[in-house]
Design a protein around this motif. Structure first.
Motif, PDB file in Angstrom:
ATOM      1  N   ALA A 159      17.944   2.094  46.084  1.00 60.57           N
ATOM      2  CA  ALA A 159      18.742   0.951  46.399  1.00 60.57           C
ATOM      3  C   ALA A 159      19.553   1.143  47.686  1.00 60.57           C
ATOM      4  O   ALA A 159      19.752   0.006  48.604  1.00 60.57           O
ATOM      5  N   PRO A 160      20.192   2.167  47.518  1.00 62.59           N
ATOM      6  CA  PRO A 160      21.177   2.369  48.900  1.00 62.59           C
ATOM      7  C   PRO A 160      20.322   2.631  49.984  1.00 62.59           C
ATOM      8  O   PRO A 160      20.983   2.123  50.949  1.00 62.59           O
ATOM      9  N   LYS A 161      19.164   3.311  50.045  1.00 59.96           N
ATOM     10  CA  LYS A 161      18.507   3.483  51.177  1.00 59.96           C
ATOM     11  C   LYS A 161      17.849   2.073  51.724  1.00 59.96           C
ATOM     12  O   LYS A 161      18.126   1.854  52.905  1.00 59.96           O
ATOM     13  N   THR A 162      17.257   1.229  51.038  1.00 61.66           N
ATOM     14  CA  THR A 162      17.248  -0.103  51.115  1.00 61.66           C
ATOM     15  C   THR A 162      18.067  -0.910  51.832  1.00 61.66           C
ATOM     16  O   THR A 162      18.001  -1.444  52.845  1.00 61.66           O
ATOM     17  N   ALA A 163      19.283  -0.925  51.201  1.00 56.10           N
ATOM     18  CA  ALA A 163      20.383  -1.642  51.649  1.00 56.10           C
ATOM     19  C   ALA A 163      20.943  -0.996  52.988  1.00 56.10           C
ATOM     20  O   ALA A 163      21.336  -1.867  53.971  1.00 56.10           O
ATOM     21  N   SER A 164      20.809   0.272  53.164  1.00 58.53           N
ATOM     22  CA  SER A 164      21.309   1.028  54.413  1.00 58.53           C
ATOM     23  C   SER A 164      20.258   0.308  55.679  1.00 58.53           C
ATOM     24  O   SER A 164      20.750   0.012  56.846  1.00 58.53           O
ATOM     25  N   ILE A 165      19.082   0.228  55.421  1.00 57.53           N
ATOM     26  CA  ILE A 165      17.882  -0.169  56.445  1.00 57.53           C
ATOM     27  C   ILE A 165      18.311  -1.679  56.732  1.00 57.53           C
ATOM     28  O   ILE A 165      18.225  -1.923  57.983  1.00 57.53           O
ATOM     29  N   CYS A 166      18.557  -2.273  55.721  1.00 55.10           N
ATOM     30  CA  CYS A 166      18.839  -3.803  56.048  1.00 55.10           C
ATOM     31  C   CYS A 166      20.066  -3.992  56.737  1.00 55.10           C
ATOM     32  O   CYS A 166      20.303  -4.690  57.868  1.00 55.10           O
ATOM     33  N   ARG A 167      21.189  -3.092  56.495  1.00 57.80           N
ATOM     34  CA  ARG A 167      22.293  -3.122  57.262  1.00 57.80           C
ATOM     35  C   ARG A 167      22.184  -3.058  58.631  1.00 57.80           C
ATOM     36  O   ARG A 167      22.812  -3.568  59.532  1.00 57.80           O
ATOM     37  N   ASP A 168      21.478  -1.736  59.008  1.00 56.52           N
ATOM     38  CA  ASP A 168      21.180  -1.541  60.307  1.00 56.52           C
ATOM     39  C   ASP A 168      20.296  -2.754  61.209  1.00 56.52           C
ATOM     40  O   ASP A 168      20.615  -3.264  62.230  1.00 56.52           O
ATOM     41  N   ALA A 169      19.597  -3.409  60.385  1.00 58.12           N
ATOM     42  CA  ALA A 169      18.877  -4.708  61.044  1.00 58.12           C
ATOM     43  C   ALA A 169      19.639  -6.000  61.027  1.00 58.12           C
ATOM     44  O   ALA A 169      19.096  -7.321  61.686  1.00 58.12           O
ATOM     45  N   TYR A 170      20.991  -5.949  60.534  1.00 61.01           N
ATOM     46  CA  TYR A 170      21.723  -7.419  60.715  1.00 61.01           C
ATOM     47  C   TYR A 170      21.645  -7.807  62.071  1.00 61.01           C
ATOM     48  O   TYR A 170      22.087  -7.012  63.002  1.00 61.01           O
ATOM     49  N   GLY A 171      21.380  -9.028  62.245  1.00 62.67           N
ATOM     50  CA  GLY A 171      21.568  -9.658  63.481  1.00 62.67           C
ATOM     51  C   GLY A 171      20.125  -9.579  64.478  1.00 62.67           C
ATOM     52  O   GLY A 171      20.040  -9.632  65.577  1.00 62.67           O
ATOM     53  N   SER A 172      19.167  -8.651  63.878  1.00 56.75           N
ATOM     54  CA  SER A 172      17.986  -8.511  64.460  1.00 56.75           C
ATOM     55  C   SER A 172      16.792  -8.645  63.363  1.00 56.75           C
ATOM     56  O   SER A 172      16.839  -9.587  62.611  1.00 56.75           O
ATOM     57  N   VAL A 173      15.616  -8.230  63.866  1.00 50.21           N
ATOM     58  CA  VAL A 173      14.489  -8.398  62.982  1.00 50.21           C
ATOM     59  C   VAL A 173      14.184  -7.091  62.355  1.00 50.21           C
ATOM     60  O   VAL A 173      14.058  -5.922  63.024  1.00 50.21           O
ATOM     61  N   LEU A 174      13.806  -7.299  61.166  1.00 47.24           N
ATOM     62  CA  LEU A 174      13.308  -5.918  60.392  1.00 47.24           C
ATOM     63  C   LEU A 174      11.867  -6.284  59.916  1.00 47.24           C
ATOM     64  O   LEU A 174      11.605  -7.255  59.111  1.00 47.24           O
ATOM     65  N   PHE A 175      10.869  -5.537  60.565  1.00 47.55           N
ATOM     66  CA  PHE A 175       9.504  -5.621  60.529  1.00 47.55           C
ATOM     67  C   PHE A 175       9.075  -4.600  59.342  1.00 47.55           C
ATOM     68  O   PHE A 175       9.353  -3.380  59.618  1.00 47.55           O
ATOM     69  N   ILE A 176       8.521  -5.149  58.320  1.00 40.39           N
ATOM     70  CA  ILE A 176       7.905  -4.172  57.362  1.00 40.39           C
ATOM     71  C   ILE A 176       6.344  -4.071  57.306  1.00 40.39           C
ATOM     72  O   ILE A 176       5.734  -5.090  56.564  1.00 40.39           O
ATOM     73  N   ASP A 177       5.774  -2.989  57.779  1.00 44.29           N
ATOM     74  CA  ASP A 177       4.286  -3.041  57.814  1.00 44.29           C
ATOM     75  C   ASP A 177       3.557  -2.607  56.494  1.00 44.29           C
ATOM     76  O   ASP A 177       4.427  -1.946  55.999  1.00 44.29           O
ATOM     77  N   GLU A 178       2.487  -3.044  56.147  1.00 42.57           N
ATOM     78  CA  GLU A 178       1.960  -2.668  54.703  1.00 42.57           C
ATOM     79  C   GLU A 178       3.021  -2.816  53.681  1.00 42.57           C
ATOM     80  O   GLU A 178       3.210  -1.877  52.750  1.00 42.57           O
ATOM     81  N   ALA A 179       3.489  -4.098  53.816  1.00 44.11           N
ATOM     82  CA  ALA A 179       4.654  -4.416  52.738  1.00 44.11           C
ATOM     83  C   ALA A 179       4.100  -4.277  51.432  1.00 44.11           C
ATOM     84  O   ALA A 179       4.996  -4.033  50.427  1.00 44.11           O
ATOM     85  N   TYR A 180       3.030  -4.642  51.193  1.00 48.57           N
ATOM     86  CA  TYR A 180       2.085  -4.911  49.972  1.00 48.57           C
ATOM     87  C   TYR A 180       2.103  -3.377  49.175  1.00 48.57           C
ATOM     88  O   TYR A 180       2.127  -3.514  48.014  1.00 48.57           O
ATOM     89  N   SER A 181       2.382  -2.426  49.766  1.00 45.16           N
ATOM     90  CA  SER A 181       2.600  -0.991  49.155  1.00 45.16           C
ATOM     91  C   SER A 181       3.635  -0.860  48.430  1.00 45.16           C
ATOM     92  O   SER A 181       3.837   0.110  47.614  1.00 45.16           O
TER      93      SER A 181
END
Length: 684
Positions: free
Chosen positions: A497-519
């Motif tokens: 959870a904190p790892k995911t939140a940190s990734i999202c926080r970096d992407a604020y104001g931008s595009v967060l692209f998740i390849d192979e999201a189904y995994s």
């Protein structure tokens, strides 16, 4: 008051292991008989505190040893260190009692028959103000700074009462990710307890600790990482060796990484290890280390440790973008350079590139980028014969792959081959967003799903969308962050959870692209998988920050549909689905030739060979799920380039020109050749 520490060579000590009195104990006993505050804190060292001339005392000590061990070759077996105590520390050293009369004196009064060679170091321990100033200058780490101030507050009372074990039996649980300064914080803690005279080695056989850490240079920190869990004490052997030797080391902070044991803290071998650590806490300040995790998980680990050891959690959240910039600014300034405001954009773009593969090592990676930037600046200065100490925008641009594209997002989209329907769909979405902004209605949710096979342009289009939305004022930053689905999953409970939140926080104001999201979704049969936790956190971030960043999930159409069906909250937050069909043979040819036109000169015969090659790919291969489309084309282009470059190098030709032969030699390589029996090998 002055302290002298006498360190003996360990091999020489072992040669006297059968003596009635070991050298350190002999010396401590002899000095105590003279009324000095002395003790042997281990079998390899002894220390004495006194008032007076240090040089005379050193000579006297060496004389005692020489008289005791006459006739032996003892040159270079002893190191004498002088430590000057800080003025603000209250000096307390209890004279250690002799152990049942075992410390026998040698009664011989003969003159010393040998000369000792020794090294002397005059060392001033760090003072409180200096150390606290350094800690205060650290970026972030608010909880650590509060801990440091608390230790400063309690130190005078601990020293006044002499209850040192009240402090040394406090341990700490540092929750910090790799690469974010663990060694820096450990060294700061080590310096602080030394400056405050709180960490001391224990006299051999005594329960009372001595009041000042001994060190030849400065207090050292020992870090130990435990191997994975095994059903034995073997994983703990190295740490236990340090614990048992305790005061024989030049250490006052022992850090043990227990990350691998976070999910198994009730293991009986782990509990046994904790008991051993608890028994040595008068020798070290003990710090346990785990990655940055959720508060409830951190508390559960603390409670498990607390069964045996008093432990205080100290968290170190991952640095924000602003904190990373402050750190980089300070580091670059330490080299004598400064950065223009408009250059930071490209610095952060490079950091986002470093994060995109899911392997970001915190400040270690930031330092790597800083050194690379400064090297390029030095090279520019050398070639221009300039002493310029300013990092300009053009300097920072060299950090980014391709140097940053100067084309507008719309022109970049128009230049794509075979993407007409995709362009129309994207324009519809952007027009809807712009209309909502103009009418001051609630901004529509703009998270998207990109559906299609590999190499159909999903990543390229996602990157362009970020650029367009920035140019049209929808996104305030417009950077592009690319991750694979499993990059969001931690290794341990509570880390995801904190790892995911940190990734999202970096992407604020931008595009967060998740390849192979189904995994991220593996069905109810795998309820303990961390992907579900990552999805829950993503959904919350997508809702709470819906107006500040765009999440684009990409993958195969069928797999993405399974992901949406299994997570209705996710589907409702991703209203836009864009299909990316496989490229036709003609489009594949056009993509290859556009790459060729952008890079090299080539013979006209190459164009015919390219079209013939792609026209010859069987339909079942081109339309298959495994075919890599434009990625396959790029790989073929790079193979052709490599063969042409080698040919020109051998022929000593200055410029590379692609020939039909270069192309055809590439197509016969096994990755690109196909026959009726090898059709399935085409693509990646």
């Amino acid at each position: 008051m002055t302290r002298i520490v006498i360190e003996f060579d360990s091999d020489w000590i072992l040669s006297h292991k059968d003596d009635d009195v070991l050298p350190a104990d002999f010396l401590a006993g002899a000095l105590k008989d003279e009324g000095l505050a002395a003790a042997s804190d281990s079998f390899t060292s002894c220390m004495v505190d006194f008032e007076g001339d240090a040089e005379e005392k050193q000579k006297h000590i060496l004389g005692l040893l020489a008289g005791r061990y006459q006739g032996e070759d003892v040159n270079k077996v002893v190191v004498v260190t002088t430590i000057t105590q800080g003025n603000d520390a209250k000096e307390e050293l209890a004279a250690a009692e002799a152990d049942d009369g075992d410390d026998e004196e040698d009664d011989e009064d003969g003159e010393p028959g040998i000369t000792f060679e020794y090294k002397e170091k005059d060392i001033s321990l760090p003072d409180r103000e200096t150390v606290m100033g350094q800690i205060g200058a650290l970026i972030g780490a608010d909880e650590f700074k509060l801990l440091a101030q608390e230790i400063c507050d309690v130190a005078p009372e601990i020293i006044r009462s002499g209850c040192y074990d009240v402090f040394t039996y406090q341990s700490y649980l540092f929750a910090i990710n790799d690469g974010f300064g663990l060694s820096t914080y450990l060294n700061a803690l080590s310096d602080l307890v030394a400056a405050l005279s709180l960490a001391r080695p224990v006299p051999h056989g005594e329960g009372q600790a001595l009041p000042v850490v001994r060190s030849q240079t400065r207090p050292k920190v020992y870090e130990e990482t435990l191997p994975p869990v095994k059903d034995s004490m073997e994983p703990f052997d190295d740490v236990l060796r340090i614990v048992r030797n305790g005061s024989r080391t030049m250490i006052n902070v022992l850090c043990v990484d227990i990350s691998e044991w976070m999910n198994d803290t009730e293991n009986r071998y782990f509990k046994e290890f904790l008991r051993a650590v608890e028994g040595a806490m008068n020798k070290f300040i003990v710090v346990f280390r785990i990655p940055f995790v959720e508060k409830d998980v951190l508390e559960a680990i603390r409670c498990s440790l607390f069964d045996l050891i008093s432990v205080r959690p100290v968290t170190f959240p991952p640095m924000t973008k602003e904190e990373i910039q402050r750190y980089a600014q300070d580091r670059i300034a330490s080299y004598g350079f400064k950065v223009k405001d408009n250059a930071w954009e490209y610095f952060h773009l490079r950091i986002s590139e470093e994060k995109s593969d899911g392997k970001f090592y915190g400040l270690n990676t930031v330092q790597k980028v800083i050194r690379e930037l400064l090297y390029r600046k030095h090279l520019t200065n050398a070639r221009s014969k300039s002493g310029d100490a300013v990092i300009w925008k053009k300097d920072a641009k060299t950090l980014v792959a391709g140097g940053g594209d100067e084309l507008s997002g719309t022109k970049m989209l128009d230049s794509l081959v075979g993407s007409e329907k995709i362009k129309e769909r994207i324009e519809e979405i952007i027009a809807q967003i712009e209309l909502a902004l103009k009418t001051k209605e609630e901004r529509p949710c703009i998270h998207m799903r990109f559906l299609g096979n590999p190499g159909t342009g999903k990543t390229t289009v996602a990157r362009i969308i970020g650029k367009i939305l920035k140019e049209r004022g929808v996104l305030r930053v417009g950077n592009f962050y690319e991750y694979a689905g499993r990059d969001f999953c931690g290794r341990y409970i509570g880390e995801t959870a904190p790892k995911t939140a940190s990734i999202c926080r970096d992407a604020y104001g931008s595009v967060l692209f998740i390849d192979e999201a189904y995994s991220l979704f593996r069905g109810d049969r795998d309820s303990r998988d961390y992907g579900r936790e990552a999805l829950d956190t993503l959904i919350a971030e997508m809702e709470n920050h819906r107006s500040d960043f765009v999440v684009i999930m990409a993958g195969y159409s069928d797999d993405m549909e399974t992901l949406m069906e299994g997570n209705l909250g996710l589907k409702s937050r991703m209203p836009y689905a864009i299909e990316f069909p496989n490229f036709t043979r003609e489009q594949l040819s056009e993509i290859y030739l556009s790459m060729l036109n952008n890079k090299f000169k080539y013979d006209k015969s190459v164009e015919h060979a390219v079209r013939a090659y792609f026209d010859g790919i069987p339909e079942e291969v081109v339309s298959s799920k495994e075919f890599a489309n434009a990625r396959f084309v790029r790989n073929l282009f790079e193979r052709t380039w490599a063969k042409a470059a080698m040919r020109c190098q051998l022929a000593k030709e200055k410029d590379v020109k692609i020939t039909k032969d270069d192309f055809e030699r590439s197509t016969v390589d096994k990755e690109f050749a196909f026959s009726e029996k090898k059709k399935s090998r085409l693509g990646f």
